[in-house]
Design a protein around this motif. Structure first.
Motif: not given
Length: 263
Positions: A49-50, A122-126, A262-263
């Motif tokens: 979903r993220a 993980l921080d990117t997904l969150r 963001a990339s």
């Protein structure tokens, strides 16, 4: 009481109790594994979903017109991929990918994208901040024959697949006579466009004479065009085109591709 007079006692172990313990342990193990699998899939769903939201933003940034993306993270288990920050495969499904081409609208009813060797922390997904980069991306989709026929703009013209080739049939006015014409096209990819070159057209009942043949040749030349494609996301470049019964299938590829804005 003598030894001989003591009642007989069976001191052998009772296997039934041991089997019951083993069954209980197996059931508990299966429940634990099931819970881990469910937890893994739930975590994958949260990440999907993220990523879906990030892909939607990226499509908007690139000006790609399409229905809501459907994202699925492949590979198992998911948790180990999260900890490593690298994913085997991320699939992105798009529907009704459209783009305006000189007033006509070409449509890809579906565009299925597979991104491989994807790097995302993980921080990117969150948080949604940071880059998601795919080592390689492959996309496959179809161009409807109706869209192509509209682009060629010839009354009564129909396109389809025959023996693995793009086939055409159309009524053509030759020397005042309606003649059914049919043939096939050579398909190539040139600078991001699909080039259709109709050769070897035949006409049933075509009058003899060089003028009739020239008119048939002119018709073939008139429908031999370069077809610009809708804008494809993620820097995808068309590498192959082949006719299928449901439409003209395109295959596109790219390497080192940003998946989110963001990339």
């Amino acid at each position: 009481m003598t030894t001989e007079e003591r009642p007989y006692q069976d001191e052998r172990p009772r296997p039934q109790r041991g089997r019951r313990v083993l069954v209980v342990l197996l059931v508990l193990l299966l429940l634990l594994v099931g819970l881990l699998v469910v937890a893994d899939r739930v975590a994958a769903g949260v990440a999907e979903r993220a990523l879906t939201e990030q892909v939607r933003e990226e499509l908007a940034t690139q000006g790609v017109q399409a229905g809501p993306p459907e994202v699925e993270i492949g590979g198992f288990p998911f948790v180990t991929q999260v900890l490593d920050g690298r994913y085997e495969r991320i699939s992105i499904g798009l529907k009704e990918v459209r783009g305006s081409v000189q007033g006509d609208v070409l449509a890809l009813p579906t565009l299925d994208i597979d991104a491989y060797d994807v790097t995302a922390s993980l921080d990117t997904l969150r948080s949604g901040r940071g880059g998601v980069i795919a080592g390689s991306v492959t996309g496959t989709g179809t161009i409807s024959y109706d869209s192509l026929a509209t682009r060629l703009d010839r009354e009564g013209l129909q396109l389809g697949e025959r023996d693995g080739r793009l086939a055409v049939t159309a009524p053509v006015d030759i020397l005042g006579q309606q003649v059914p014409v049919s043939g096939t096209a050579d398909i190539t990819v040139e600078q991001g466009q699909v080039a259709l070159r109709f050769t070897g057209l035949t006409a049933e009942g075509l009058p003899n004479g060089s003028l009739a043949r020239m008119l048939l040749s002119n018709f073939a030349e008139g429908i031999s065009v370069d077809v610009p494609l809708p804008a494809l996301p993620f820097d995808l470049t068309v590498s192959e085109v082949r006719p299928l019964p449901e439409g003209l299938q395109i295959t596109a590829e790219a390497v080192e591709v940003p998946i989110n804005a963001a990339s």
